[in-house]
Design a protein around this motif. Sequence first.
Motif, PDB file in Angstrom:
ATOM      1  N   PHE A  84      36.457  18.755  11.983  1.00 36.13           N
ATOM      2  CA  PHE A  84      35.522  18.193  11.496  1.00 36.13           C
ATOM      3  C   PHE A  84      35.777  17.952  11.059  1.00 36.13           C
ATOM      4  O   PHE A  84      36.507  17.544   9.745  1.00 36.13           O
ATOM      5  CB  PHE A  84      35.100  19.821  10.785  1.00 36.13           C
ATOM      6  CG  PHE A  84      34.104  19.587   9.680  1.00 36.13           C
ATOM      7  CD1 PHE A  84      34.046  19.073   8.187  1.00 36.13           C
ATOM      8  CD2 PHE A  84      32.284  19.358  10.445  1.00 36.13           C
ATOM      9  CE1 PHE A  84      32.827  19.198   7.547  1.00 36.13           C
ATOM     10  CE2 PHE A  84      31.160  19.480   9.942  1.00 36.13           C
ATOM     11  CZ  PHE A  84      31.514  19.308   8.047  1.00 36.13           C
TER      12      PHE A  84
ATOM     13  N   GLN B  80      26.513  17.375  12.752  1.00 33.50           N
ATOM     14  CA  GLN B  80      27.815  16.959  11.881  1.00 33.50           C
ATOM     15  C   GLN B  80      28.570  16.070  13.231  1.00 33.50           C
ATOM     16  O   GLN B  80      28.582  16.221  14.273  1.00 33.50           O
ATOM     17  CB  GLN B  80      28.386  18.357  12.389  1.00 33.50           C
ATOM     18  CG  GLN B  80      28.277  19.498  11.542  1.00 33.50           C
ATOM     19  CD  GLN B  80      28.750  20.837  11.743  1.00 33.50           C
ATOM     20  OE1 GLN B  80      29.676  21.013  11.964  1.00 33.50           O
ATOM     21  NE2 GLN B  80      27.680  21.818  11.743  1.00 33.50           N
TER      22      GLN B  80
ATOM     23  N   LEU C  40      29.536  16.419   7.580  1.00 32.60           N
ATOM     24  CA  LEU C  40      28.403  16.805   8.103  1.00 32.60           C
ATOM     25  C   LEU C  40      27.100  16.105   6.926  1.00 32.60           C
ATOM     26  O   LEU C  40      27.225  16.266   5.615  1.00 32.60           O
ATOM     27  CB  LEU C  40      28.230  18.783   7.476  1.00 32.60           C
ATOM     28  CG  LEU C  40      27.314  20.027   7.760  1.00 32.60           C
ATOM     29  CD1 LEU C  40      27.142  20.889   8.224  1.00 32.60           C
ATOM     30  CD2 LEU C  40      26.188  19.690   6.462  1.00 32.60           C
TER      31      LEU C  40
ATOM     32  N   GLU D 288      30.682  24.776   9.275  1.00 34.65           N
ATOM     33  CA  GLU D 288      31.426  23.833   9.606  1.00 34.65           C
ATOM     34  C   GLU D 288      32.796  24.479  11.100  1.00 34.65           C
ATOM     35  O   GLU D 288      32.530  25.568   9.853  1.00 34.65           O
ATOM     36  CB  GLU D 288      32.060  22.981   8.928  1.00 34.65           C
ATOM     37  CG  GLU D 288      33.563  23.473   8.243  1.00 34.65           C
ATOM     38  CD  GLU D 288      34.313  22.782   7.667  1.00 34.65           C
ATOM     39  OE1 GLU D 288      34.629  22.573   6.142  1.00 34.65           O
ATOM     40  OE2 GLU D 288      35.554  22.269   7.994  1.00 34.65           O
TER      41      GLU D 288
ATOM     42  N   TYR E  21      32.326  15.501  13.919  1.00 38.51           N
ATOM     43  CA  TYR E  21      33.948  15.538  14.963  1.00 38.51           C
ATOM     44  C   TYR E  21      35.295  15.024  15.465  1.00 38.51           C
ATOM     45  O   TYR E  21      34.139  13.796  16.060  1.00 38.51           O
ATOM     46  CB  TYR E  21      34.202  16.680  15.976  1.00 38.51           C
ATOM     47  CG  TYR E  21      33.153  18.231  14.933  1.00 38.51           C
ATOM     48  CD1 TYR E  21      31.811  18.587  15.064  1.00 38.51           C
ATOM     49  CD2 TYR E  21      34.135  19.467  14.838  1.00 38.51           C
ATOM     50  CE1 TYR E  21      31.676  19.557  14.938  1.00 38.51           C
ATOM     51  CE2 TYR E  21      33.741  20.437  14.005  1.00 38.51           C
ATOM     52  CZ  TYR E  21      32.133  20.288  14.210  1.00 38.51           C
ATOM     53  OH  TYR E  21      32.078  22.123  13.098  1.00 38.51           O
TER      54      TYR E  21
END
Lengths: 115, 114
Positions: free
Chosen positions: A46, A34, A49, B102, A36
Motif C-alpha cells: 500500500f 488506492q 489512499l 488499506e 499499491y
Amino acid sequence: SQKIEQNSEALNIQEGKTATLTCNYTNYSPAYLQWYRQDPGRGPVFLLLIRENEKEKRKERLKVTFDTTLKQSLFHITASQPADSATYLCALDIPPYNQGGKLIFGQGTELSVKP
Amino acid sequence: DAGVTQSPTHLIKTRGQQVTLRCSPKSGHDTVSWYQQALGQGPQFIFQYYEEEERQRGNFPDRFSGHQFPNYSSELNVNALLLGDSALYLCASSLAPTLGGELFFGEGSRLTVL
C-alpha cells in the motif's frame, strides 16, 4: 460492472524526472481509490489512499489526484529514482462500501527508471 | 511485528487435484481477503472472511472455498484444479471491514497446474 484501465504500456523515464501514471475507471465513482506498488514475485504494498471528497493527497515524493468528473486518478512520483522501478496498481472499492477489503485492481503499469 | 505470512510459497499440482493454501494475518488484524493474480494482470478478489464467515465473494466458482479460524488465520481451498487456476494467490489482511482501509498483502503462494 466497474472497470479500471491503467497505462498498458510500460513507462520508461530518466532518473530525476517525474513519473505520471494514469488510472481511469468506468461507471460509478468509488468512495475511495488506492495505489499499491508491486515488485516482481512479491505481494502489493500500500502507498496512498484518496477519498472521493479529496482532490489531492501527498506523501513524500508521491502525489495522487482524484477527478470524479473525469473518472480518473493520476499518480505522480517526483525526483524518480531507479529504486522506484516496479509495477504500480490502482484499486477501487466496490459496494457495499462499509465492507473494506474488497477491491477491484487495474492491470498495473510497469515503471522503469533509468540512471 | 510479523506481517502477513502465507504458505506454501510455491507448489505444483496436476489437473483435477485439490490444493489448500494458508494465511496468517498481520498481528491485530481480524479480516482476511483472498486474491488471485494471473501473470501480467492485477489481483482479482476471490472472497473475504470476517468473524469466521465468508462476508463477500467475487466472481469465482464454488470450486474455490475458504475458512477462517478463531485465531483469524485462513485457508483457501481449490478443488478440481484447472490449468487456468495457475496464478499467484495473495492473502490480504485488514482491521475489521471498514471503509477505505488499506490492505496488507502477503508474498503470495505461486500455484502451477500441469
